[in-house]
Design a protein around this motif. Structure first.
Motif, mmCIF file in Angstrom:
data_model
loop_
_atom_site.group_PDB
_atom_site.id
_atom_site.type_symbol
_atom_site.label_atom_id
_atom_site.label_comp_id
_atom_site.label_asym_id
_atom_site.label_seq_id
_atom_site.Cartn_x
_atom_site.Cartn_y
_atom_site.Cartn_z
ATOM 1 N N HIS A 93 -13.557 35.055 38.885
ATOM 2 C CA HIS A 93 -12.393 35.884 39.192
ATOM 3 C C HIS A 93 -10.922 35.536 39.140
ATOM 4 O O HIS A 93 -9.955 36.026 39.239
ATOM 5 N N ASP A 94 -10.848 33.988 39.107
ATOM 6 C CA ASP A 94 -9.497 33.261 39.035
ATOM 7 C C ASP A 94 -8.868 33.407 37.727
ATOM 8 O O ASP A 94 -7.906 32.960 37.219
ATOM 9 N N THR A 96 -8.588 35.362 34.345
ATOM 10 C CA THR A 96 -8.763 36.706 33.831
ATOM 11 C C THR A 96 -8.721 36.639 32.239
ATOM 12 O O THR A 96 -8.722 37.564 31.550
ATOM 13 N N ASN A 128 -14.602 47.319 43.625
ATOM 14 C CA ASN A 128 -14.559 45.895 43.518
ATOM 15 C C ASN A 128 -12.978 45.633 43.766
ATOM 16 O O ASN A 128 -12.468 45.636 42.830
ATOM 17 N N LEU A 129 -12.652 45.473 45.257
ATOM 18 C CA LEU A 129 -11.290 45.235 45.359
ATOM 19 C C LEU A 129 -10.886 44.050 44.941
ATOM 20 O O LEU A 129 -9.555 43.708 44.291
ATOM 21 N N THR A 130 -11.624 42.825 44.665
ATOM 22 C CA THR A 130 -11.093 41.713 44.028
ATOM 23 C C THR A 130 -10.759 41.895 42.585
ATOM 24 O O THR A 130 -9.841 41.499 41.953
ATOM 25 N N LEU A 132 -9.899 44.717 41.121
ATOM 26 C CA LEU A 132 -8.499 45.836 41.196
ATOM 27 C C LEU A 132 -7.249 44.796 41.454
ATOM 28 O O LEU A 132 -6.291 44.915 40.840
ATOM 29 N N ASP A 133 -7.608 43.868 42.557
ATOM 30 C CA ASP A 133 -6.277 42.951 42.763
ATOM 31 C C ASP A 133 -6.035 42.011 41.704
ATOM 32 O O ASP A 133 -4.928 41.621 41.571
ATOM 33 N N THR A 134 -7.057 41.793 40.881
ATOM 34 C CA THR A 134 -6.906 40.877 39.674
ATOM 35 C C THR A 134 -6.079 41.566 38.743
ATOM 36 O O THR A 134 -5.253 40.930 37.914
ATOM 37 N N ALA A 136 -4.290 44.619 38.649
ATOM 38 C CA ALA A 136 -3.046 45.192 39.055
ATOM 39 C C ALA A 136 -1.773 44.440 38.558
ATOM 40 O O ALA A 136 -0.872 44.996 38.296
ATOM 41 N N PRO A 137 -1.554 43.170 39.097
ATOM 42 C CA PRO A 137 -0.563 42.556 38.655
ATOM 43 C C PRO A 137 -0.164 42.210 37.275
ATOM 44 O O PRO A 137 0.775 42.294 36.613
#
Length: 169
Positions: A93-94, A96, A128-130, A132-134, A136-137
């Protein structure tokens, strides 16, 4: 438009799985055309079977890599809406940019080009909020030409059925 033989707006579901969602949308929204995109052969077969059993002339199936299809085989301003429902998170997840992960900057640029300016928009549905947080930026960091609005803009207060990020075509 030659696939559907009408001028109705076209919506795309990327990574359609067995096609349940695309089939239900095609049944409910008969004034729209739908394309279910899937890479796995067994799932493509399931979508085609459902489509034929339901007799849905407003649904087509795209078998293959959606990212490549959008980048190399899709005319600009083709889709009114593009949906990615419950995508797989990247292997790390780190990272992308991981090989094989769909939701990359290149994919989002292809989505932007494929969306019609007056269309509904681009939707990523996930619990999966992780993930979405990945993404979105990446979406919000995309740059448009100097005289244009950014390709995707955040929406205030998301509600069911409303995108958190809106295509600003």
């Amino acid at each position: 438009q030659s696939i559907f033989r009408n001028d109705a707006p076209i919506c795309l579901e990327v990574c359609a799985g067995a096609g349940e969602w695309a089939v239900s949308r095609a049944k409910e929204c008969t004034g729209l055309n739908w394309v279910a995109s899937e890479i796995r052969g067994d799932r493509i077969h399931q979508i085609c079977t459902r489509m034929l059993n339901e007799g849905l002339p407003n649904l087509a199936v795209l078998g293959g890599d959606a990212a490549l299809a959008l980048q190399h085989h899709t005319q600009p301003n083709t889709f009114s809406a593009i949906w990615v429902n419950y995508p797989e998170p990247p292997p790390d997840h780190d990272d992308t940019s991981a090989n094989g992960w769909l939701l990359t900057l290149g994919f989002f640029e292809s989505v932007h080009a494929a969306l019609t300016p007056s269309g509904e928009g681009f939707y990523i549905v996930s619990d999966n909020l992780t993930l979405l947080d990945t993404v979105a930026p990446v979406l919000l960091g995309m740059h448009a030409a100097d005289d244009e609005a950014p390709p995707f803009t955040p929406r205030s207060g998301t509600m069911a059925g409303q995108p958190a990020v809106k295509h600003a075509g």
